[in-house]
Scaffold this active site. Structure first.
Site, PDB file in Angstrom:
ATOM      1  CG  HIS A 277      12.320 -19.417 -50.741  1.00 15.23           C
ATOM      2  ND1 HIS A 277      13.797 -19.071 -51.108  1.00 15.23           N
ATOM      3  CD2 HIS A 277      12.001 -20.165 -51.618  1.00 15.23           C
ATOM      4  CE1 HIS A 277      14.023 -19.592 -52.239  1.00 15.23           C
ATOM      5  NE2 HIS A 277      13.162 -20.271 -52.706  1.00 15.23           N
ATOM      6  NE  ARG A 326      12.101 -24.114 -52.074  1.00 13.24           N
ATOM      7  CZ  ARG A 326      11.156 -23.702 -52.801  1.00 13.24           C
ATOM      8  NH1 ARG A 326       9.688 -23.815 -52.376  1.00 13.24           N
ATOM      9  NH2 ARG A 326      11.147 -23.449 -54.262  1.00 13.24           N
ATOM     10  CG  HIS A 387       8.346 -19.747 -50.386  1.00 11.05           C
ATOM     11  ND1 HIS A 387       8.226 -18.782 -51.169  1.00 11.05           N
ATOM     12  CD2 HIS A 387       8.627 -20.941 -51.128  1.00 11.05           C
ATOM     13  CE1 HIS A 387       8.204 -19.325 -52.459  1.00 11.05           C
ATOM     14  NE2 HIS A 387       8.501 -20.504 -52.453  1.00 11.05           N
TER      15      HIS A 387
END
Length: 581
Positions: A277, A326, A387
């Site tokens: 992330h 992302r 993440h």
């Protein structure tokens, strides 16, 4: 649109076809963990392992249809990753939005290796599943007209993210599902066992999965290691975040379900695609464990990234700038940190104002202030941290793994929905949609007599156990060599370090911490192997020595399978070219 689906994504039995570039490797993995023999036993039609959105939804739907469901969870019902989901749940719920647009955005984020039938199921069935959550009692944030208040996150071209409590969506969904479970807890058809860590899978002589061994910290008859027998097992155990030194995942995310499936011989796919992330609050050098996440939704509301000189560096990187997928944002941050010599960048949300931030993101603001940062008045230091993993136990459109009787759902699974990089807020939706599909498939198979009661046999091969004191060593090796940026040299060093640890995995005292540490070791070894094989950069897999995407050689899935002799074979499964319209 895409030309077709990937190998392994379609109807049951899709695992039978041979892949390309099959290789048998020197890596050897044990058949099981060192553990005492079962001191108690129980029986059910179906065992569901995990109590996040995937596990709870599966168990609740099965309870209405089969005689006996056993739900086991590692700590307590609300301790999984679902609780920590800040952003929301994505679905084409707005009148101006369509499933095909959601499909497009998912394929783009997946960088050419999503399985189109799986994504199609997700986006077309997703809106109904979200409305069912509302009917169940989940209280999402509403707009002035009483409809669902929808926002936008990275990679989405429409406002399609439903959220609850501003930034507490996972907590609210978990609350609603647990309330529904508690309402039927007295039903003899469902049993919940908390503080239960699954050690290994039980299999019969034909390798069909027929239960689990598990360790329960309890009182009375169900205590210590026992055997739970069932006609089908559903893994909904979440991810592997604790294999890295810093992660947004909770402490329970130690890859237990993936590791147990791997040792049992299930196909594990795409484990190299690990999402980091981009905006995790940077707490200083040496900070480890679960790190505070600054949701992508903050950038969706207008916050933006700047470097130490105040330069908005995302503007020239991607057409969607700070709302790029992302992997693009995380890679841009890593590049900027290397260019400036800094170990973080900054997120600027000051212009959004104190009142708006406190109303829209109450949990994030409160957590930041607890740690000495105020997003209303200060730049927030952020850096990428692990993440989500897009890979896992390979499943088909019905949630079936390559082992008969074993299903997987949620982050533990590789359904093909996410490809090389998960689109923001698609994970909760995946858990909902495929939990329904799994429950329906198991119900039909049980009714047809396809999953009869069978007896487990002793697994073939050695057992192993790594002492819990070596967890930090596993995490250090994975973070330095198989983390956000990888190379042949760094991955080779990590593989050697992990192999050295594995050689000593024999004489430890059995227990939950040692079992978790060994699971992290086994998953880390396979992830490192698959990352070394994929000589390109794609999605969550960033190779500094192969910085470009290579569709000619690497547009496809990597599969890995452990054999009875402990060896691991990998195969590569190409996918057709995808051209989102």
């Amino acid at each position: 649109m895409a030309e077709g689906s990937a190998a392994g994504a379609g109807a049951p039995g899709a695992f039978a076809g041979p892949g390309e570039r099959a290789q048998r490797h020197d890596l050897r993995l044990p058949a099981r963990l060192v553990a005492p023999g079962p001191g108690w036993s129980t029986n059910a039609d179906v065992i569901v392992v995990g109590s996040g959105i995937a596990g709870l939804t599966t168990a609740l739907r099965l309870r209405q249809r089969v005689d006996r469901v056993l739900l086991v969870t590692k700590t307590v019902l609300n301790a999984g990753s679902t609780l920590w989901a800040q952003g929301g749940i994505a679905a084409a719920l707005a009148p101006e939005d369509t499933p095909d647009e959601h499909l497009h955005d998912t394929l783009v984020a997946g960088v050419g290796v999503c399985d189109v039938p799986a994504v199609t199921a997700l986006v077309h069935e997703g809106p109904a599943r979200v409305r069912e959550l509302v009917a169940l009692g989940a209280e999402f944030d509403l707009d002035e007209e009483g409809g669902l208040k929808l926002t936008r996150e990275g990679g989405h071209r429409r406002d399609r993210i439903a959220h609850a409590g501003g930034d507490a969506t996972g907590r609210e969904i978990s609350r609603a599902l647990i309330a529904a479970l508690q309402a039927v807890i007295d039903d003899p058809g469902i049993e919940v066992i908390e503080h239960a860590l699954v050690v290994d899978l039980l299999q019969d002589a034909d390798r069909r999965v027929c239960g689990v061994t598990l360790h329960v910290i309890g009182e009375g008859q169900i205590d210590g290691v026992g055997a739970a027998h069932a006609r089908a097992v559903v893994l909904a155990t979440g991810g592997l975040g604790q294999v890295y030194s810093a992660t947004t995942n909770p402490a329970v995310a130690t890859g237990d379900g993936m590791a147990a499936a791997l040792r049992a011989g299930a196909v594990i796919a795409d484990l190299e695609f690990v999402q980091f992330h981009p905006t995790v609050l940077w707490l200083g050098e040496g900070s480890s464990g679960q790190q505070p996440l600054i949701s992508e939704a903050v950038r969706g509301e207008g916050a933006f990234l700047v470097d130490r000189d105040g330069v908005r560096f995302m503007s020239g990187v991607h057409p969607q700038a700070d709302l790029a997928p992302r992997d693009v944002v995380a890679r841009a941050i890593v590049d900027r940190m290397q260019a400036t010599g800094e170990d973080h960048v900054h997120l600027d949300a000051r212009h959004l104002g104190r009142e708006f931030l406190e109303e829209r993101f109450p949990s994030i603001v409160a957590r930041c202030r607890e740690l000495g940062f105020d997003p209303a008045t200060e730049l927030l230091p952020v850096a990428p941290a692990q993440h989500y993993v897009s890979g896992g136990v390979r499943t088909d459109l019905l949630g079936r793994s390559s082992l008969d009787g074993l299903y997987a759902c949620g982050e533990v699974a590789c359904s093909g929905v996410h490809g090389a990089n998960r689109l923001a807020s698609n994970s909760l939706l995946e858990g909902l949609v495929f939990a329904h599909r799994i429950a329906d498939d198991i119900t039909g198979r049980l009714a047809a007599g396809e999953l009869p009661v069978t007896e487990p046999v002793q697994p073939v091969g050695p057992a192993a156990l790594l002492d819990a004191s070596q967890r930090v060593a596993v995490q250090h090796a994975m973070t330095t060599g198989a983390g956000a940026v990888r190379s042949a040299a760094s991955l080779a060093a990590t593989a050697r370090d992990l192999e050295d640890l594995a050689r000593g995995a024999r004489g430890s005292e059995p227990g939950p911490q040692s079992w978790e540490t060994t699971n992290l070791l086994h998953i880390g070894q396979l992830l490192t192997l698959e990352a070394a094989l994929r000589e390109e950069t794609r999605g969550g897999h960033l190779r500094s020595d192969f910085p470009d995407r290579d569709d000619e050689h690497w547009r496809g899935h990597s599969h890995a399978e452990r054999h009875d002799d402990g060896s691991v074979t990998t195969t590569f499964h190409p996918v057709p070219r995808q051209d989102p319209a």
